[in-house]
Design a protein around this motif. Structure first.
Motif, PDB file in Angstrom:
ATOM      1  N   UNK A  31      75.045  -3.079  77.993  1.00  0.00           N
ATOM      2  CA  UNK A  31      75.130  -2.151  76.866  1.00  0.00           C
ATOM      3  C   UNK A  31      73.868  -2.158  76.026  1.00  0.00           C
ATOM      4  N   UNK A  32      73.357  -3.349  75.704  1.00  0.00           N
ATOM      5  CA  UNK A  32      72.195  -3.412  74.830  1.00  0.00           C
ATOM      6  C   UNK A  32      70.966  -2.799  75.500  1.00  0.00           C
ATOM      7  N   UNK A  33      70.717  -3.181  76.754  1.00  0.00           N
ATOM      8  CA  UNK A  33      69.532  -2.651  77.444  1.00  0.00           C
ATOM      9  C   UNK A  33      69.619  -1.135  77.598  1.00  0.00           C
ATOM     10  N   UNK A  60      67.818   5.232  73.542  1.00  0.00           N
ATOM     11  CA  UNK A  60      67.098   5.500  72.287  1.00  0.00           C
ATOM     12  C   UNK A  60      65.636   5.815  72.570  1.00  0.00           C
ATOM     13  N   UNK A  61      65.005   5.013  73.430  1.00  0.00           N
ATOM     14  CA  UNK A  61      63.597   5.269  73.764  1.00  0.00           C
ATOM     15  C   UNK A  61      63.443   6.584  74.523  1.00  0.00           C
ATOM     16  N   UNK A  62      64.393   6.912  75.385  1.00  0.00           N
ATOM     17  CA  UNK A  62      64.305   8.182  76.097  1.00  0.00           C
ATOM     18  C   UNK A  62      64.397   9.359  75.141  1.00  0.00           C
ATOM     19  N   UNK A  63      65.285   9.244  74.124  1.00  0.00           N
ATOM     20  CA  UNK A  63      65.380  10.307  73.131  1.00  0.00           C
ATOM     21  C   UNK A  63      64.083  10.423  72.331  1.00  0.00           C
ATOM     22  N   UNK A  64      63.525   9.256  71.950  1.00  0.00           N
ATOM     23  CA  UNK A  64      62.248   9.293  71.232  1.00  0.00           C
ATOM     24  C   UNK A  64      61.137   9.850  72.110  1.00  0.00           C
ATOM     25  N   UNK A 103      74.306 -11.487  68.124  1.00  0.00           N
ATOM     26  CA  UNK A 103      73.216 -10.722  67.501  1.00  0.00           C
ATOM     27  C   UNK A 103      72.886  -9.493  68.345  1.00  0.00           C
ATOM     28  N   UNK A 104      72.859  -9.652  69.647  1.00  0.00           N
ATOM     29  CA  UNK A 104      72.531  -8.534  70.532  1.00  0.00           C
ATOM     30  C   UNK A 104      73.541  -7.404  70.395  1.00  0.00           C
ATOM     31  N   UNK A 137      64.601  -5.345  83.235  1.00  0.00           N
ATOM     32  CA  UNK A 137      65.333  -6.496  82.706  1.00  0.00           C
ATOM     33  C   UNK A 137      66.848  -6.358  82.943  1.00  0.00           C
ATOM     34  N   UNK A 138      67.341  -5.132  82.737  1.00  0.00           N
ATOM     35  CA  UNK A 138      68.765  -4.908  82.979  1.00  0.00           C
ATOM     36  C   UNK A 138      69.125  -5.139  84.436  1.00  0.00           C
TER      37      UNK A 138
END
Length: 433
Positions: free
Chosen positions: A220-222, A228-232, A347-348, A257-258
């Protein structure tokens, strides 16, 4: 399967009080032989008593047929046998009656009293009969033969059936006790098998839950950061090509990493499946233990994250456009692997929830190293108006549940909820040992 209790009651197939037809036939045969014997002995009895011979025969037939009820009323049979002893009839009925009486589950004092009465009656009748024979000259032995014959005859007609009956009764009770114990053991084994199946099912459910939680935390986090980065990247692709290149590189790194973490998880799962196949021949009682051990190793054997990677985690969120601040209190030290993994995952997942539900909100990550525990808190301010995420990240509602399960499993405390300022706070305290 053995037959006791209610099943034994249903197993009664004989007529009236007999458990089996074989028993009824046996008792009928004994009663017939006893009636014939007493009827034959009723002839000399009628002559000595001065009554019609037919009356003596009828009396003997009726008295001898009492043996038919020896299983239901053994005391009555023995009393009748004692009562007709002076008439010198009913020897078979007396022997069989004493045997049945001793084999029944009656108090020992009743058995001893009736056996003593039979012994005494037989001794007196034999003494009188032998003395009369000697007086008439039928016997020419000495006077010593009278008590010898009476004692020997009474003991021979009383002691063997009583002793045999006591032995058979004790053996029967022992067999019933063993049968009941076998039934009890069989029920306990069935109960243990049912509990083992329940425990195995619980272990399987627990394993599935832990795998689902770990997969959720890993992916989920990755993937959220990648979205988010793809949208940016889509937003700045034409305006700022250099930033678009950096975002694309970040998306690639996070994807790799994922994939790496997924390979590790799948490797552990395959190892668990191999262990389950090797344990296929293990008895059912051990299935629950084996499944629980595989479930506990599924996460522990994976190379999980640690608190040393927390700055990198916060940096990834910052690179995705989140305004995030990390503060650490106390002196950092080494913890158990599961403690560090749980703290990292909390935290993640909290940062992932901020990306999903409060994009653009300022976030504070606090970590405190205390004497006997480690505490963490992730708090975000309310998102600014108009800063909603264009990525439209989906949410399954499992993040907070997974965090709570992880923390509670280690004996910690987990609290989450909205703040007075309109933001959201996630707090957890985990014992250090």
């Amino acid at each position: 399967m053995t037959t006791t209790g209610e099943e034994h009651a249903r197993a009664l197939t004989g007529p009236w009080w007999w458990a089996r037809w074989r028993s009824a036939v046996l008792d009928g045969s004994l009663a017939l032989v006893s009636a014939v014997e007493c009827g034959a002995e009723g002839i000399p009895f009628a002559r000595d008593a001065g009554i019609p011979v037919s009356a003596g025969i009828v009396f003997g037939l009726v008295a001898g047929s009492v043996l038919l009820v020896r299983r239901k009323w053994p005391i009555a049979v023995v009393l009748v046998a004692i009562a007709i002893t002076p008439a010198q009839m009913g020897f078979l009925m007396g022997i069989v009656g004493l045997y049945t009486l001793a084999a029944c589950e009656l108090p020992r004092r009743i058995i001893a009293a009736l056996a003593g009465m039979s012994l005494l009656g037989t001794m007196i009748v034999t003494f009188v009969r032998v003395r009369q024979d000697m007086a008439r000259g039928d016997l020419t032995l000495g006077d010593w033969f009278v008590p010898f014959a009476s004692i020997t005859t009474s003991l021979g007609l009383t002691a063997p059936p009583v002793l045999l009956g006591l032995y058979v009764g004790a053996r029967r009770r022992l067999m019933e006790s063993l049968r009941e114990r076998a039934d009890s053991l069989e029920r306990e084994l069935q109960l243990l098998a049912e509990r083992a199946e329940e425990r195995a099912e619980w272990a399987r459910n627990e394993e599935r839950t832990r795998i689902a939680r770990e997969m959720h935390d890993v992916v989920a986090h990755r993937v959220s950061l990648m979205v988010v980065h793809a949208a940016a990247l889509q937003a700045v692709a034409r305006k700022d090509p250099e930033k678009a290149v950096r975002n694309a590189a970040l998306v690639g790194d996070m994807g790799r990493q994922a994939l790496t973490e997924l390979r590790e998880m799948l490797g552990v799962l395959r190892a668990g499946e191999d262990a389950g196949r090797r344990a296929a021949a293990v008895p059912l009682v051990a299935v629950g233990v084996a499944a629980a051990q595989v479930a506990s190793r599924a996460v522990d054997e994976a190379e999980g994250p640690s608190l040393s990677e927390l700055e990198e985690l916060v940096g990834q969120s910052a690179a995705a456009g989140m305004v995030v601040a990390l503060s650490v209190e106390g002196e950092a030290r080494g913890y158990a692997a599961e403690v560090e993994q749980t703290a990292y995952r909390v935290v993640q997942e909290a940062l992932t929830n901020v990306h999903k539900h409060a994009a653009g909100a300022k976030t504070y990550v606090r970590l405190a190293h205390r004497g006997a525990e480690i505490a963490m808190q992730v708090e975000n301010e309310p998102p600014e108006p108009g800063s909603g995420s264009a990525a439209r990240l989906p949410s399954g509602g499992n993040g907070l549940v997974g965090m709570r399960e992880r923390v509670v499993a280690l004996g910690g405390v987990f609290v989450s909820g909205p703040t007075d300022a309109g933001g959201f706070r996630v707090s957890a305290v985990i014992p250090a040992v």
